[in-house]
Structures are given as structure tokens and as C-alpha cells.
Motif scaffolding. Structure first.
Motif, short mmCIF file in Angstrom:
data_model
loop_
_atom_site.label_atom_id
_atom_site.label_comp_id
_atom_site.label_asym_id
_atom_site.label_seq_id
_atom_site.Cartn_x
_atom_site.Cartn_y
_atom_site.Cartn_z
N GLU A 51 0.82 -1.20 0.00
CA GLU A 51 0.00 0.00 0.00
C GLU A 51 0.86 1.26 0.00
O GLU A 51 1.97 1.26 0.53
CB GLU A 51 -0.92 0.03 1.23
N LEU A 52 0.33 2.29 -0.60
CA LEU A 52 0.90 3.63 -0.53
C LEU A 52 -0.12 4.53 0.15
O LEU A 52 -1.30 4.51 -0.20
CB LEU A 52 1.23 4.16 -1.92
N THR A 53 0.32 5.31 1.11
CA THR A 53 -0.58 6.12 1.92
C THR A 53 -0.35 7.61 1.68
O THR A 53 0.78 8.09 1.83
CB THR A 53 -0.40 5.80 3.41
N GLN A 54 -1.41 8.30 1.31
CA GLN A 54 -1.37 9.74 1.10
C GLN A 54 -2.39 10.41 2.02
O GLN A 54 -3.42 9.81 2.34
CB GLN A 54 -1.74 10.11 -0.34
N CYS A 95 3.73 10.73 0.48
CA CYS A 95 3.33 9.38 0.09
C CYS A 95 4.22 8.42 0.86
O CYS A 95 5.45 8.47 0.73
CB CYS A 95 3.50 9.22 -1.41
N PHE A 96 3.60 7.58 1.67
CA PHE A 96 4.35 6.65 2.51
C PHE A 96 4.15 5.23 2.04
O PHE A 96 3.02 4.79 1.75
CB PHE A 96 3.89 6.78 3.96
N GLY A 97 5.26 4.48 2.00
CA GLY A 97 5.18 3.06 1.68
C GLY A 97 6.44 2.37 2.18
O GLY A 97 7.55 2.87 1.96
N SER A 127 12.82 10.39 1.03
CA SER A 127 13.57 10.19 2.26
C SER A 127 13.07 8.92 2.94
O SER A 127 12.02 8.93 3.59
CB SER A 127 13.40 11.39 3.20
N GLY A 128 13.79 7.86 2.74
CA GLY A 128 13.40 6.59 3.34
C GLY A 128 12.08 6.09 2.80
O GLY A 128 11.90 5.93 1.60
N THR A 129 11.12 5.91 3.69
CA THR A 129 9.83 5.34 3.30
C THR A 129 8.81 6.41 2.88
O THR A 129 7.65 6.08 2.64
CB THR A 129 9.24 4.52 4.46
N THR A 130 9.25 7.64 2.80
CA THR A 130 8.33 8.73 2.43
C THR A 130 8.88 9.52 1.25
O THR A 130 10.05 9.90 1.24
CB THR A 130 8.10 9.68 3.62
N VAL A 131 8.02 9.73 0.27
CA VAL A 131 8.37 10.61 -0.84
C VAL A 131 7.42 11.80 -0.78
O VAL A 131 6.29 11.70 -0.28
CB VAL A 131 8.28 9.91 -2.20
N TYR A 169 -3.97 14.57 -6.68
CA TYR A 169 -2.62 14.09 -6.95
C TYR A 169 -2.46 12.66 -6.42
O TYR A 169 -2.85 12.36 -5.29
CB TYR A 169 -1.58 15.01 -6.30
N TYR A 170 -1.90 11.81 -7.26
CA TYR A 170 -1.72 10.41 -6.91
C TYR A 170 -0.24 10.04 -7.00
O TYR A 170 0.43 10.36 -7.99
CB TYR A 170 -2.48 9.50 -7.87
N CYS A 171 0.25 9.33 -5.99
CA CYS A 171 1.57 8.71 -6.11
C CYS A 171 1.37 7.28 -6.61
O CYS A 171 0.31 6.67 -6.42
CB CYS A 171 2.34 8.75 -4.80
N GLN A 172 2.39 6.78 -7.26
CA GLN A 172 2.33 5.43 -7.83
C GLN A 172 3.72 4.82 -7.81
O GLN A 172 4.71 5.50 -8.07
CB GLN A 172 1.79 5.48 -9.26
N SER A 173 3.77 3.55 -7.49
CA SER A 173 5.03 2.83 -7.55
C SER A 173 4.80 1.52 -8.30
O SER A 173 3.65 1.17 -8.60
CB SER A 173 5.56 2.58 -6.14
N ALA A 174 5.87 0.82 -8.59
CA ALA A 174 5.76 -0.44 -9.31
C ALA A 174 6.78 -1.42 -8.76
O ALA A 174 7.91 -1.04 -8.44
CB ALA A 174 5.98 -0.24 -10.80
#
Lengths: 114, 107
Positions: B3-6, B22-24, B66-70, B85-90
């Protein structure tokens, strides 16, 4: 012009099928990993699945809610991506986008309702 | 599942700086991408690979990690920046994960 254009959306009854198409232009489609993303009304973005380019195996992967019901394919000779949707449910109602990441289509609405 | 948390919402006045996080827990090993989405429109990529800006995106948009937060930073916010605004990772297999989205309100 670099673009993706979706087509094939519309109204379908629960249990029905629909095939979306996504026509690509302006970039090297054959090299691209292509992704389908959907957005239910008033909700956030949800990854549906992707297909790798043929150089990387052309394999597909799907989100759990659609696995076994949706199939992604591509025709590199036509620069076109497809999403075959079977056994549709009301919760599949959404705007569907095809995307590469940098490039997104305008989206196409799929409504599943009796 | 990953999960990514905003934060659901951020509000700023015009000209101020907006920061959207955005935390993950896997983010130290994965790039993050940021999308802007205005009502009735498709998402637009504004930041890729944590901090790179695509051609045509204004310089006031920047990203950091920075670590687990962008963090997506919008300096000198303008009225036209009001959007979701959405963060996304893969992950390594190409599976995308989106954050829940943050509604930026320009007061």
C-alpha cells in the motif's frame, strides 16, 4: 503526435462482455509495456493489469479483482492494445485508461448495469 | 498487500508551498511517480523516478525522497494547480500500486 486513444466502451448488463481497444501513435509501441488503469466514479486510480513487450516475453499480470475475467493482449502490427472483459460485474463500472506511464489515453467509460 | 498512503487533502493559499506526502514501506527500493488529475481529465505525469520532471511540467513541481516517504512539492502554488494528486510505484514485475490520492485545494 504522441497519443493513446481508447474505444469500445459503453453500457453492458451484468455477466456480459466488452472489449476495449487502445490505439497508439507517435511512439514505438512495440517497445512499450502497456497498462490498463481504471477509476470508478468518485474514486481513485486502480491498476487493472499490464502486458510486457514481446522482447520481455509479452507476459501479462492482473489485479486480483479482475484475474480470470479480464484478458489483456496486444497487436504490435496495428499498434493496438486490447482489454477483453468477461463476466462483468456492477463494480467494474469505471473509466478505463490505457497508459505507458508518461502517456495516458483520454479514458473510456464502461457502465455495468441492468 | 502493498500500500501507498497519502493524506486525503491539503489546502494552501496561492503563492504558498504545498507538500503532499506518500508513505510506503518498500519505497526505499522503488521509484515513485506522481500524477495530477483535474476533474473530467486523464491523469498527467508530473514527476517520475522520485524527482525527475517530464518535459512541459512547470519547474514549481518537484519531488524528493527520504526513506519510506516521498514528497511532491509545489512551490508558488497557482489556482490552476488545484487537482487530485496520486503517487504510484511499481514492483519488479511491473505491477503498479497507487496511493489513495490527495485533493489539493487552493484557497
Amino acid at each position: 503526435e504522441v497519443q493513446l486513444v481508447e474505444s469500445g466502451g459503453g453500457l453492458v448488463k451484468p455477466g456480459g462482455s466488452l472489449r476495449l481497444s487502445c490505439a497508439a501513435s507517435g511512439f514505438t509501441f512495440t517497445n512499450a509495456w502497456m497498462t490498463w488503469v481504471r477509476q470508478a466514479p468518485g474514486k481513485g486510480l486502480e491498476w487493472v493489469g499490464h502486458i510486457k513487450n514481446n522482447t520481455d516475453g509479452g507476459t501479462t499480470d492482473y489485479a486480483a479483482p479482475v484475474k480470470g475475467r479480464f484478458t489483456i493482449s496486444r497487436d504490435d502490427s496495428k499498434n493496438t492494445l486490447y482489454l477483453q472483459m468477461n463476466s462483468l460485474k456492477t463494480e467494474d463500472t469505471a473509466v478505463y485508461y490505457c497508459a505507458t506511464g508518461l502517456i495516458w489515453g483520454q479514458g473510456i467509460l464502461v457502465t455495468v448495469s441492468s | 498487500s502493498y500500500e501507498l498512503t497519502q493524506p486525503p487533502s491539503v489546502s494552501v493559499s496561492p503563492g504558498q508551498t504545498a507538500r503532499i506526502t506518500c508513505f510506503g514501506d518498500k519505497l526505499p527500493k522503488q521509484y515513485v511517480y506522481w500524477y495530477q488529475q483535474k476533474p473530467g481529465q486523464a491523469p498527467v505525469l508530473v514527476i517520475y523516478e522520485d524527482s525527475a520532471r517530464p518535459s512541459g511540467i512547470p519547474e514549481r513541481f518537484s519531488g524528493s525522497s527520504s526513506g519510506t516517504t516521498v514528497t511532491l512539492t509545489i512551490s508558488g502554488v497557482q489556482a490552476e494547480d488545484e487537482a487530485d494528486y496520486y503517487c504510484q510505484s511499481a514492483d519488479s514485475s511491473g505491477t503498479w500500486v497507487f496511493g489513495g490520492g490527495t485533493k489539493l485545494t487552493v484557497l
